[in-house]
Design a protein around this motif. Sequence first.
Motif, PDB file in Angstrom:
ATOM      1  N   GLY A  19       0.705   8.819  12.200  1.00 27.53           N
ATOM      2  CA  GLY A  19       0.471   9.200  10.794  1.00 27.53           C
ATOM      3  C   GLY A  19      -0.689  10.019  10.483  1.00 27.53           C
ATOM      4  O   GLY A  19      -1.184  10.659   9.334  1.00 27.53           O
ATOM      5  N   ALA A  20      -1.632  10.358  11.503  1.00 28.06           N
ATOM      6  CA  ALA A  20      -2.771  10.858  11.660  1.00 28.06           C
ATOM      7  C   ALA A  20      -2.539  12.459  12.017  1.00 28.06           C
ATOM      8  O   ALA A  20      -1.724  12.818  12.811  1.00 28.06           O
ATOM      9  CB  ALA A  20      -3.867  10.459  12.510  1.00 28.06           C
ATOM     10  N   ASP A  61      -1.240   9.843   6.872  1.00 33.31           N
ATOM     11  CA  ASP A  61      -0.055   9.458   6.087  1.00 33.31           C
ATOM     12  C   ASP A  61       0.193   8.066   6.045  1.00 33.31           C
ATOM     13  O   ASP A  61       0.162   7.131   7.098  1.00 33.31           O
ATOM     14  CB  ASP A  61       1.211   9.709   6.682  1.00 33.31           C
ATOM     15  CG  ASP A  61       2.315   9.580   6.072  1.00 33.31           C
ATOM     16  OD1 ASP A  61       2.436   8.708   5.117  1.00 33.31           O
ATOM     17  OD2 ASP A  61       3.521  10.413   6.092  1.00 33.31           O
ATOM     18  N   ILE A  62      -0.658   7.330   4.922  1.00 32.81           N
ATOM     19  CA  ILE A  62      -0.437   5.901   4.697  1.00 32.81           C
ATOM     20  C   ILE A  62       0.851   5.206   4.871  1.00 32.81           C
ATOM     21  O   ILE A  62       0.826   4.330   5.363  1.00 32.81           O
ATOM     22  CB  ILE A  62      -1.206   5.454   3.419  1.00 32.81           C
ATOM     23  CG1 ILE A  62      -1.597   4.163   3.259  1.00 32.81           C
ATOM     24  CG2 ILE A  62      -0.388   5.680   2.176  1.00 32.81           C
ATOM     25  CD1 ILE A  62      -2.815   3.774   4.157  1.00 32.81           C
ATOM     26  N   VAL A  63       1.860   5.731   4.494  1.00 30.69           N
ATOM     27  CA  VAL A  63       3.217   5.120   4.626  1.00 30.69           C
ATOM     28  C   VAL A  63       3.484   4.910   6.188  1.00 30.69           C
ATOM     29  O   VAL A  63       3.861   4.023   6.753  1.00 30.69           O
ATOM     30  CB  VAL A  63       4.357   5.977   4.116  1.00 30.69           C
ATOM     31  CG1 VAL A  63       5.546   5.579   4.555  1.00 30.69           C
ATOM     32  CG2 VAL A  63       4.140   6.084   2.441  1.00 30.69           C
ATOM     33  N   GLU A  64       3.218   6.209   7.063  1.00 27.35           N
ATOM     34  CA  GLU A  64       3.383   6.031   8.511  1.00 27.35           C
ATOM     35  C   GLU A  64       2.580   4.964   8.887  1.00 27.35           C
ATOM     36  O   GLU A  64       2.784   4.314  10.020  1.00 27.35           O
ATOM     37  CB  GLU A  64       3.466   7.258   9.170  1.00 27.35           C
ATOM     38  CG  GLU A  64       4.037   7.196  10.548  1.00 27.35           C
ATOM     39  CD  GLU A  64       3.771   8.844  11.112  1.00 27.35           C
ATOM     40  OE1 GLU A  64       3.848   8.966  12.347  1.00 27.35           O
ATOM     41  OE2 GLU A  64       4.097   9.707  10.385  1.00 27.35           O
ATOM     42  N   GLN A  65       1.440   4.940   8.631  1.00 29.30           N
ATOM     43  CA  GLN A  65       0.416   4.022   9.313  1.00 29.30           C
ATOM     44  C   GLN A  65       0.552   2.665   8.862  1.00 29.30           C
ATOM     45  O   GLN A  65       0.713   1.617   9.808  1.00 29.30           O
ATOM     46  CB  GLN A  65      -0.903   4.487   8.791  1.00 29.30           C
ATOM     47  CG  GLN A  65      -1.647   5.502   9.570  1.00 29.30           C
ATOM     48  CD  GLN A  65      -3.171   5.442   9.378  1.00 29.30           C
ATOM     49  OE1 GLN A  65      -3.872   4.556   9.205  1.00 29.30           O
ATOM     50  NE2 GLN A  65      -3.889   6.939   9.704  1.00 29.30           N
ATOM     51  N   SER A  66       1.171   2.379   7.632  1.00 25.83           N
ATOM     52  CA  SER A  66       1.493   1.082   7.270  1.00 25.83           C
ATOM     53  C   SER A  66       2.826   0.449   8.104  1.00 25.83           C
ATOM     54  O   SER A  66       2.629  -0.596   8.612  1.00 25.83           O
ATOM     55  CB  SER A  66       1.902   0.916   5.653  1.00 25.83           C
ATOM     56  OG  SER A  66       0.635   1.410   4.880  1.00 25.83           O
ATOM     57  N   LYS A  67       3.616   1.411   8.277  1.00 27.67           N
ATOM     58  CA  LYS A  67       5.044   1.009   8.977  1.00 27.67           C
ATOM     59  C   LYS A  67       4.402   0.887  10.474  1.00 27.67           C
ATOM     60  O   LYS A  67       5.055  -0.362  11.147  1.00 27.67           O
ATOM     61  CB  LYS A  67       5.960   2.079   8.824  1.00 27.67           C
ATOM     62  CG  LYS A  67       6.676   2.217   7.643  1.00 27.67           C
ATOM     63  CD  LYS A  67       7.793   3.189   7.560  1.00 27.67           C
ATOM     64  CE  LYS A  67       8.247   3.295   6.031  1.00 27.67           C
ATOM     65  NZ  LYS A  67       9.415   4.263   6.051  1.00 27.67           N
ATOM     66  N   ALA A  83       1.251   3.899  -2.609  1.00 25.79           N
ATOM     67  CA  ALA A  83       2.167   4.237  -1.723  1.00 25.79           C
ATOM     68  C   ALA A  83       2.105   2.929  -0.606  1.00 25.79           C
ATOM     69  O   ALA A  83       3.116   2.626  -0.076  1.00 25.79           O
ATOM     70  CB  ALA A  83       1.780   5.343  -0.976  1.00 25.79           C
ATOM     71  N   PHE A  84       0.884   2.392  -0.386  1.00 21.57           N
ATOM     72  CA  PHE A  84       1.001   1.091   0.476  1.00 21.57           C
ATOM     73  C   PHE A  84       1.794   0.195  -0.199  1.00 21.57           C
ATOM     74  O   PHE A  84       2.671  -0.563   0.373  1.00 21.57           O
ATOM     75  CB  PHE A  84      -0.453   0.833   0.863  1.00 21.57           C
ATOM     76  CG  PHE A  84      -0.370  -0.619   1.348  1.00 21.57           C
ATOM     77  CD1 PHE A  84      -0.202  -0.532   2.795  1.00 21.57           C
ATOM     78  CD2 PHE A  84      -0.499  -1.894   0.845  1.00 21.57           C
ATOM     79  CE1 PHE A  84      -0.127  -1.871   3.432  1.00 21.57           C
ATOM     80  CE2 PHE A  84      -0.426  -3.051   1.473  1.00 21.57           C
ATOM     81  CZ  PHE A  84      -0.396  -3.187   2.865  1.00 21.57           C
TER      82      PHE A  84
END
Length: 142
Positions: free
Chosen positions: A48-49, A61-67, A103-104
Amino acid sequence: MSKPQIETIYSQRAAEPVGPYPHAKRVGNLLFLCGMGPRRRGQTTIPGALYNEKGEIIDYDIVEQSKAVFENIRLVLEEAGARWEDIVDVTVFLTNMKRDFAAFNQVYKEYFGKIQPTRTTVEVGALPTPIAVELKVIAVVE
């Protein structure tokens, strides 16, 4: 009363810890996971970076990092004999609450909505590596 046995857990699938500590400790029927970030095992880039030509992070991208964080947690849980549904408490560390909280929360709801562990969310000035989110989890193991 005897002292409970303490088991140290190092995952062979989750991202390597960034310091001198294990992925988890099991004490009795409780499993304490270390703070887990979004990196993937054997990789130095962060999911996500977005990097510039110098290799510096310029956005994420906080969504991709969270997943990716949730996947690391799942891997450690499985190797320790626990399941996602065994999570009872979550501490969330965000580096930008204003930008990322909503978003998180949406991603969190997808993954945790049915099990509803207790949760604390805090904003921190920085994390040990240039990531935007980290989770610390406690689970029950049979």
